[in-house]
Design a protein around this motif. Structure first.
Motif, PDB file in Angstrom:
ATOM      1  N   PRO A  20      48.323  47.942  34.281  1.00 54.18           N
ATOM      2  CA  PRO A  20      47.149  47.415  34.978  1.00 54.18           C
ATOM      3  C   PRO A  20      46.266  46.543  34.086  1.00 54.18           C
ATOM      4  O   PRO A  20      45.684  45.550  34.543  1.00 54.18           O
ATOM      5  N   MET A  21      46.180  46.907  32.788  1.00 56.64           N
ATOM      6  CA  MET A  21      45.337  46.121  31.893  1.00 56.64           C
ATOM      7  C   MET A  21      45.869  44.684  31.805  1.00 56.64           C
ATOM      8  O   MET A  21      45.108  43.718  31.899  1.00 56.64           O
ATOM      9  N   ALA A  22      47.187  44.562  31.643  1.00 58.63           N
ATOM     10  CA  ALA A  22      47.785  43.233  31.576  1.00 58.63           C
ATOM     11  C   ALA A  22      47.640  42.518  32.918  1.00 58.63           C
ATOM     12  O   ALA A  22      47.312  41.327  32.975  1.00 58.63           O
ATOM     13  N   LYS A  23      47.864  43.274  33.975  1.00 60.38           N
ATOM     14  CA  LYS A  23      47.761  42.711  35.314  1.00 60.38           C
ATOM     15  C   LYS A  23      46.362  42.146  35.570  1.00 60.38           C
ATOM     16  O   LYS A  23      46.190  41.103  36.201  1.00 60.38           O
ATOM     17  N   MET A  24      45.369  42.845  35.043  1.00 59.87           N
ATOM     18  CA  MET A  24      43.987  42.406  35.243  1.00 59.87           C
ATOM     19  C   MET A  24      43.772  41.023  34.640  1.00 59.87           C
ATOM     20  O   MET A  24      43.126  40.165  35.249  1.00 59.87           O
ATOM     21  N   VAL A  25      44.333  40.832  33.435  1.00 59.76           N
ATOM     22  CA  VAL A  25      44.181  39.522  32.796  1.00 59.76           C
ATOM     23  C   VAL A  25      44.857  38.448  33.652  1.00 59.76           C
ATOM     24  O   VAL A  25      44.303  37.360  33.866  1.00 59.76           O
ATOM     25  N   VAL A  26      46.047  38.768  34.167  1.00 62.11           N
ATOM     26  CA  VAL A  26      46.751  37.806  35.023  1.00 62.11           C
ATOM     27  C   VAL A  26      45.923  37.497  36.267  1.00 62.11           C
ATOM     28  O   VAL A  26      45.690  36.343  36.622  1.00 62.11           O
ATOM     29  N   MET A  27      45.466  38.556  36.924  1.00 63.14           N
ATOM     30  CA  MET A  27      44.685  38.394  38.158  1.00 63.14           C
ATOM     31  C   MET A  27      43.475  37.489  37.978  1.00 63.14           C
ATOM     32  O   MET A  27      43.065  36.795  38.903  1.00 63.14           O
ATOM     33  N   SER A  28      42.903  37.543  36.762  1.00 67.04           N
ATOM     34  CA  SER A  28      41.654  36.819  36.564  1.00 67.04           C
ATOM     35  C   SER A  28      41.856  35.306  36.667  1.00 67.04           C
ATOM     36  O   SER A  28      40.897  34.560  36.762  1.00 67.04           O
ATOM     37  N   PHE A  29      43.142  34.853  36.651  1.00 64.45           N
ATOM     38  CA  PHE A  29      43.409  33.421  36.787  1.00 64.45           C
ATOM     39  C   PHE A  29      43.838  33.046  38.207  1.00 64.45           C
ATOM     40  O   PHE A  29      44.199  31.916  38.469  1.00 64.45           O
ATOM     41  N   PHE A  30      43.802  34.020  39.096  1.00 64.57           N
ATOM     42  CA  PHE A  30      44.232  33.762  40.473  1.00 64.57           C
ATOM     43  C   PHE A  30      43.101  34.091  41.445  1.00 64.57           C
ATOM     44  O   PHE A  30      42.211  34.862  41.129  1.00 64.57           O
ATOM     45  N   ASP A  31      43.207  33.465  42.615  1.00 69.55           N
ATOM     46  CA  ASP A  31      42.328  33.895  43.702  1.00 69.55           C
ATOM     47  C   ASP A  31      43.062  35.049  44.384  1.00 69.55           C
ATOM     48  O   ASP A  31      43.745  34.859  45.382  1.00 69.55           O
ATOM     49  N   TRP A  32      42.937  36.229  43.794  1.00 72.30           N
ATOM     50  CA  TRP A  32      43.839  37.326  44.128  1.00 72.30           C
ATOM     51  C   TRP A  32      43.500  37.967  45.469  1.00 72.30           C
ATOM     52  O   TRP A  32      42.348  38.195  45.785  1.00 72.30           O
ATOM     53  N   ASN A  33      44.550  38.228  46.231  1.00 72.26           N
ATOM     54  CA  ASN A  33      44.350  38.915  47.507  1.00 72.26           C
ATOM     55  C   ASN A  33      45.267  40.107  47.624  1.00 72.26           C
ATOM     56  O   ASN A  33      46.453  40.021  47.325  1.00 72.26           O
ATOM     57  N   ILE A  34      44.698  41.201  48.061  1.00 72.82           N
ATOM     58  CA  ILE A  34      45.491  42.413  48.292  1.00 72.82           C
ATOM     59  C   ILE A  34      45.921  42.408  49.747  1.00 72.82           C
ATOM     60  O   ILE A  34      45.188  41.977  50.615  1.00 72.82           O
ATOM     61  N   GLY A  35      47.140  42.855  49.993  1.00 72.47           N
ATOM     62  CA  GLY A  35      47.531  42.997  51.387  1.00 72.47           C
ATOM     63  C   GLY A  35      48.855  42.332  51.664  1.00 72.47           C
ATOM     64  O   GLY A  35      49.421  41.630  50.821  1.00 72.47           O
ATOM     65  N   PHE A  36      49.361  42.549  52.871  1.00 76.70           N
ATOM     66  CA  PHE A  36      50.661  42.027  53.235  1.00 76.70           C
ATOM     67  C   PHE A  36      50.636  40.517  53.410  1.00 76.70           C
ATOM     68  O   PHE A  36      49.755  39.974  54.068  1.00 76.70           O
ATOM     69  N   GLN A  37      51.638  39.883  52.828  1.00 74.44           N
ATOM     70  CA  GLN A  37      51.858  38.461  53.016  1.00 74.44           C
ATOM     71  C   GLN A  37      50.627  37.600  52.729  1.00 74.44           C
ATOM     72  O   GLN A  37      50.413  36.567  53.334  1.00 74.44           O
ATOM     73  N   GLN A  38      49.818  38.102  51.829  1.00 76.27           N
ATOM     74  CA  GLN A  38      48.674  37.302  51.428  1.00 76.27           C
ATOM     75  C   GLN A  38      49.114  36.426  50.256  1.00 76.27           C
ATOM     76  O   GLN A  38      49.834  36.900  49.382  1.00 76.27           O
ATOM     77  N   VAL A  39      48.701  35.178  50.248  1.00 73.63           N
ATOM     78  CA  VAL A  39      49.020  34.364  49.082  1.00 73.63           C
ATOM     79  C   VAL A  39      47.852  34.409  48.110  1.00 73.63           C
ATOM     80  O   VAL A  39      46.690  34.495  48.509  1.00 73.63           O
ATOM     81  N   SER A  40      48.200  34.371  46.832  1.00 71.34           N
ATOM     82  CA  SER A  40      47.174  34.389  45.806  1.00 71.34           C
ATOM     83  C   SER A  40      47.331  33.147  44.948  1.00 71.34           C
ATOM     84  O   SER A  40      48.086  33.155  43.983  1.00 71.34           O
ATOM     85  N   PRO A  41      46.654  32.062  45.291  1.00 71.17           N
ATOM     86  CA  PRO A  41      46.836  30.817  44.537  1.00 71.17           C
ATOM     87  C   PRO A  41      46.268  30.909  43.123  1.00 71.17           C
ATOM     88  O   PRO A  41      45.264  31.577  42.889  1.00 71.17           O
ATOM     89  N   PHE A  42      46.959  30.198  42.212  1.00 71.78           N
ATOM     90  CA  PHE A  42      46.489  30.086  40.832  1.00 71.78           C
ATOM     91  C   PHE A  42      45.251  29.192  40.791  1.00 71.78           C
ATOM     92  O   PHE A  42      45.254  28.108  41.377  1.00 71.78           O
ATOM     93  N   VAL A  43      44.190  29.665  40.160  1.00 70.02           N
ATOM     94  CA  VAL A  43      42.968  28.855  40.152  1.00 70.02           C
ATOM     95  C   VAL A  43      42.478  28.546  38.742  1.00 70.02           C
ATOM     96  O   VAL A  43      41.372  28.049  38.559  1.00 70.02           O
ATOM     97  N   GLY A  44      43.297  28.869  37.730  1.00 74.45           N
ATOM     98  CA  GLY A  44      42.896  28.546  36.369  1.00 74.45           C
ATOM     99  C   GLY A  44      41.661  29.326  35.960  1.00 74.45           C
ATOM    100  O   GLY A  44      41.573  30.528  36.181  1.00 74.45           O
ATOM    101  N   LEU A  45      40.710  28.604  35.382  1.00 78.14           N
ATOM    102  CA  LEU A  45      39.517  29.269  34.858  1.00 78.14           C
ATOM    103  C   LEU A  45      38.396  29.403  35.881  1.00 78.14           C
ATOM    104  O   LEU A  45      37.293  29.818  35.535  1.00 78.14           O
ATOM    105  N   LYS A  46      38.709  29.086  37.132  1.00 76.78           N
ATOM    106  CA  LYS A  46      37.639  29.051  38.139  1.00 76.78           C
ATOM    107  C   LYS A  46      36.856  30.373  38.219  1.00 76.78           C
ATOM    108  O   LYS A  46      35.631  30.380  38.289  1.00 76.78           O
TER     109      LYS A  46
END
Lengths: 301, 288
Positions: free
Chosen positions: A35-61
């Motif tokens: 989860p710690m590593a995942k958190m760092v990854v997530m921080s660069f995405f517009d992350w969405n939880i749930g079925f068939q949700q897309v999580s676009p890469f947003v860089g440093l936004k």
């Protein structure tokens, strides 16, 4: 080549080592390292939880969002204010109480139990209790207005930023003093008695003995307590949630309550992840600085 | 020599009275809020809102009505049972995980163990809830939402770093390496060392971490609130918070009856294990 081979063979590790190590390692790997590593990854995405949700890469936004967010700043400032007030005061009061209890002959167990009582009570319980005591027509306002006549009218403790934080800090100190007392008491009892006796012969007074003998002897404990309390201060969640819920208008949010709100009420996972990473960096920097200072001072002596 | 001890005793005596006075005043500050809570739980619900508030109500005003209400309307023992179950399971998992890890870090030859330990320490420094988003997603994927194991496994994971840290220090300081060797000479493996040397000698430290781990589910709110959405699964902190919110945040008599009840098991636990509380906590503290 041969020599290297035998060397390697010699170093071959008993498989039993892994039998002991791996189950625990896999457990913490799944539940904390991953989860710690995942958190760092997530921080660069517009992350969405749930079925068939897309999580676009947003860089440093997300990071830019956090840094531009006034509430995030308020949350960090509030957390630091809470830490800066509660950590030293708990330590000073706890040490003071410990010194007093260390000096009495009878009834020390009773006092110890009494002072430790708030420590074992659950945060939810004591935070609710403080909410009641600090309410507009609560016990505290009654004492201030009608008994001590310090205030002319009831103070809306929980309806503005700093007075709410004051209540939270008071709660934190009240709940934490007992823990400090117990830890310091044990440290005081480990200070060699002959040092005090030598000081007595030299005619040292109480204050001198405290600063010249007691404090240097419990230095390790002081560092331990500072670290534990700082971790605790950054972990503050329940008292704020119960006392104010971050209100009014998010003015009393601390790091965790704001992260929590952004995650579960605003569904901004990416934002929260970036915020977590920033807070983690701040904590790691502070810890490293604190440790190097203590190391440097030890080296100086 | 006689003279000096006498003089010392006299000085001590002079400070004795102020000491007791200050300590007693402090004790009043410590106890009053809890006493107020207890007395309010005995008051009629409407009376908890009157102004001026009454710290010491007359005996005729007191009743156990609020407690009756809690027992009639709230599945208090269900919540208590859930909390105890979570606590016991968290303690057991944490013992297994942290003792094996601590033994590995302290003694065993494992490539890269220093790095792993470093990671573990940095996790310890981070606030528990900071990883709540990825952990929540993980819990969702493992179907642990609305599952009591969803709190147990993550609590165990949260308490592991500190427990491991304390145990590792304890093993290094208190378990002599020669004892390991003697087992090896007798033909025992590291399993025997773990079982017959490390665990018994480290048992005071294991007891200490277990006590604080046991109390964790009685404290934690943020995570359990998200995982345990079903009423029948709730632990006490969640149940109390929900009860408070569903009673329009005003029925303080009921709320305090419930919080007082929730305190009882913790107080009993503390009184029973008081000795270990102190020794355990301080073994980590003095070492520093």
């Amino acid at each position: 080549m041969n020599a290297v081979m035998t060397k390697k063979k010699k170093k071959k590790i008993d498989w039993r080592n892994y039998v002991i190590f791996l189950p625990g390692f896999i457990f913490i790997f799944i539940f904390t390292f991953y989860p710690m590593a995942k958190m760092v990854v997530m921080s660069f995405f517009d992350w969405n939880i749930g079925f068939q949700q897309v999580s676009p890469f947003v860089g440093l936004k997300n990071y830019i969002d956090v840094l531009n967010d006034p509430i995030a700043k308020i949350a960090i400032v509030n957390t630091f204010a809470y830490a800066f007030v509660t950590v030293p005061l708990q330590m000073v009061i706890g040490l003071f109480v410990a010194v007093l209890i260390n000096g009495i002959v009878k009834g020390s167990v009773g006092y110890r139990l009494g002072y430790y009582f708030p420590v074992i009570s659950s945060w939810v319980v004591v935070a609710l209790l403080f909410r009641y005591i600090f309410s507009n027509f609560g016990l505290l306002n009654y004492v201030l207005v009608d008994i001590l006549h310090i205030a002319n009218e009831p103070i809306g403790w929980l309806s503005s930023r700093w007075s709410s934080l004051f209540a939270a800090m008071l709660l934190g100190i009240w709940k934490g003093v007992g823990w400090n007392m117990v830890v310091f008491l044990a440290a005081l009892q480990a200070v060699p008695k002959d040092q005090y006796e030598a000081a007595d012969i030299d005619g040292a007074n109480r204050v001198q003995k405290f600063f010249k003998i007691t404090l240097p002897n419990i230095r390790g404990t002081l560092l331990f307590v500072i670290i534990m309390l700082s971790i605790g201060a950054f972990n503050t969640y329940t008292p704020i949630t119960v006392l104010t819920g971050g209100n009014p208008a998010h003015q009393t949010e601390v790091v965790l309550t704001w992260m929590y709100f952004k995650t579960f009420n605003a569904y901004k996972m990416g934002y929260s992840a970036a915020f977590s990473v920033i807070v983690a960096i701040i904590i790691i920097v502070i810890t490293v600085v604190m440790f190097s200072i203590s190391k440097w001072r030890r080296g100086e002596e | 020599m006689m003279n000096r001890t006498n003089k010392k005793n006299r000085i001590v005596d002079k400070m004795m009275v102020p000491r007791y006075i200050i300590l007693s005043l402090g004790l009043i500050l410590m106890i009053t809020p809890m006493l107020y809570m207890f007395l309010s739980s005995l008051k009629d619900n409407d009376k908890t809102f009157i102004y001026p508030p009454v710290l010491f109500p007359s005996l005729s005003e007191l009743s156990l009505k609020n407690y009756q209400y809690i027992f009639d309307n709230v599945t208090f023992f269900k919540y208590l049972g859930n909390t105890l179950f979570v606590a016991i399971m968290t303690v057991l998992i944490a013992i297994v995980v942290s003792s094996t890890l601590a033994y590995s870090f302290a003694r065993l030859q494992i490539p890269g163990k220093k790095i792993v330990f470093g990671f573990l320490i940095s996790v310890m420094l981070l606030p528990g809830l900071a990883m709540i988003i990825p952990q929540f997603e993980l819990a969702a994927r493992m179907k642990l939402i609305n599952n009591i194991w969803g709190v147990i496994l993550f609590y165990a994971a949260w308490v592991t770093p500190f427990s491991t840290f304390l145990l590792k220090g304890y093993i290094e300081d208190n378990v002599p390496k020669e004892m390991d060797e003697s087992i090896f000479i007798d033909g025992g493996s590291i399993f025997s060392v773990y079982r017959y040397i490390v665990l018994p000698i480290a048992s005071p430290a294991v007891a200490a971490i277990s006590i604080s781990n046991f109390l964790y589910p009685f404290e934690e709110l943020g995570w359990s609130q998200q995982i345990l959405k079903l009423d029948e699964l709730r632990t006490l902190p969640v149940a109390i918070t929900m009860f408070f919110q569903s009673h329009s945040r005003t029925d303080w008599g009921y709320v305090f009856a419930m919080t007082t009840l929730a305190m009882i098991p913790v107080i009993l636990f503390y009184l029973l294990l008081q000795k270990y509380f102190i020794t355990g906590m301080t073994s980590g503290a003095i070492k520093g």
